[in-house]
Scaffold this active site. Structure first.
Site, PDB file in Angstrom:
ATOM      1  N   ASP A   1     -10.099   3.451   2.116  1.00  0.00           N
ATOM      2  CA  ASP A   1     -10.226   2.840   3.446  1.00  0.00           C
ATOM      3  C   ASP A   1     -10.882   3.790   4.460  1.00  0.00           C
ATOM      4  OD1 ASP A   1      -9.120   0.359   2.808  1.00  0.00           O
ATOM      5  OD2 ASP A   1      -7.080   1.014   3.247  1.00  0.00           O
TER       6      ASP A   1
ATOM      7  N   LYS B   1       0.796  -1.240   0.000  1.00  0.00           N
ATOM      8  CA  LYS B   1       0.000   0.000   0.000  1.00  0.00           C
ATOM      9  C   LYS B   1       0.826   1.288   0.000  1.00  0.00           C
ATOM     10  CE  LYS B   1      -4.326  -1.536   2.106  1.00  0.00           C
ATOM     11  NZ  LYS B   1      -5.329  -1.231   3.132  1.00  0.00           N
TER      12      LYS B   1
END
Ligand code: ATR
Length: 287
Positions: free
Chosen positions: A107, A71
């Protein structure tokens, strides 16, 4: 599932990837909407991430989710970043726009959408205690801070990491009372007495990991206790909160909503979130 000459490819890069629930969730959404797309898991070793990202262009893949451990490092391989992904310092979603790879992060917004929709909690003007100071904490903090809470206390095992986060976010959000403390019962007793929301953003409580022990009995009635862990769905931390009559918010909603936002980015369509939630719930029950 039908694969045609025009089928567009979506997928996820991670390592390990075998336990991901995203293919089941996204393929159910694709099927429900009758789209000519398919979502595939790709096991991408860190040493091959550059090749894999280049293949998004080479194979004209429409969109990719990025998960552990890529990520953060993927950022340098992309052409453009959303403001939010830049603020968080991590990407979980890539869209291929005619060969230009744009990195986004869904997220934090996924968490927020679930918190509002599933737990009925609005952060504006509220006092929040957030446990953890890693990547997940950064995403959630970015989303929550944008909602104008009165205060956020960041509690972390390594206090210095919580302090760095506070210093960084204070600059961007001067109106929020931001503080750091140790992940320690004696330090958290008082803050929990007035907290409207307590969130665990660490992996504590996950199968095979340690337990998160906090004095939840200090929290006022009606307070929300939230956990981003979804394996198991009801962590011991949430069970204790439930026994105390507090409002409980588990990690399933964040998983589904971050996926729903990614799905919309790729397809332009509202995701069938109830179908996605059912598929993930069933998969978790079967494990
Ligand atoms: P993620 O991207 O999932 O947030 P991370 O960036 O490695 O993962 O962050 C993990 C978080 O969980 C950190 O806040 C970490 O605390 P430290 O900063 O002190 O390492 C926390 N964490 C992990 N294991 C823990 C444990 N056994 N006890 C307390 N905190 C723990």
């Amino acid at each position: 599932m039908k694969i045609s000459g025009r089928t567009r490819i979506l997928g996820i890069f991670g390592h390990p990837i075998g336990h991901t629930l995203s293919p089941a969730m996204h393929n159910a959404a694709i099927e429900a909407l009758g789209l000519d797309m398919v979502y595939i898991p790709f096991s991408v070793r860190p040493s091959r991430l550059k090749d894999a990202v280049e293949a998004i262009r080479g194979l004209d893949i429409l969109g990719i989710n990025i998960t552990i451990p890529h990520k953060e490092v993927v950022i340098d391989l992309l052409d453009k970043l959303s403001e939010e992904a830049r603020a968080i310092g991590a990407v979980n979603t890539i869209i291929n726009s005619n060969g230009m790879l744009i990195g986004l992060n869904t997220d934090g917004q996924g968490y927020l959408r679930s918190l509002k929709g599933d737990a009925g909690f609005n952060p504006k003007g509220r006092d929040i205690v957030l446990v953890g100071a890693g990547g997940a904490a950064r995403g959630i903090l970015t989303a929550l801070a944008g909602e104008g809470p009165a205060s956020i206390i960041i509690a972390n095992r390594t206090t210095s990491k919580a302090e760095s986060l506070v210093d960084e976010f204070k600059v961007k959000f001067p109106d929020i009372d931001l503080r750091a403390c140790a992940l320690d019962t004696s330090e958290l007793k008082d803050p929990l007495k007035t907290a409207a929301l307590l969130i665990n953003t660490t992996s504590l409580g996950m199968e095979g990991k340690g337990r998160l022990e906090l004095p939840l009995e200090e929290m006022p009635g009606g307070a929300v206790v939230s956990d981003i862990v979804y394996k198991p769905l009801k962590t011991d931390f949430l069970k204790k909160a439930q026994d105390l009559g507090l409002v409980v918010h588990d990690g399933l909603g964040m998983l589904v909503q971050q996926g729903a936002i990614s799905f919309k980015i790729w397809t332009g369509l509202d995701a069938p979130v109830d179908i996605m939630r059912n598929v993930v719930e069933r998969a978790l029950e079967e494990e």
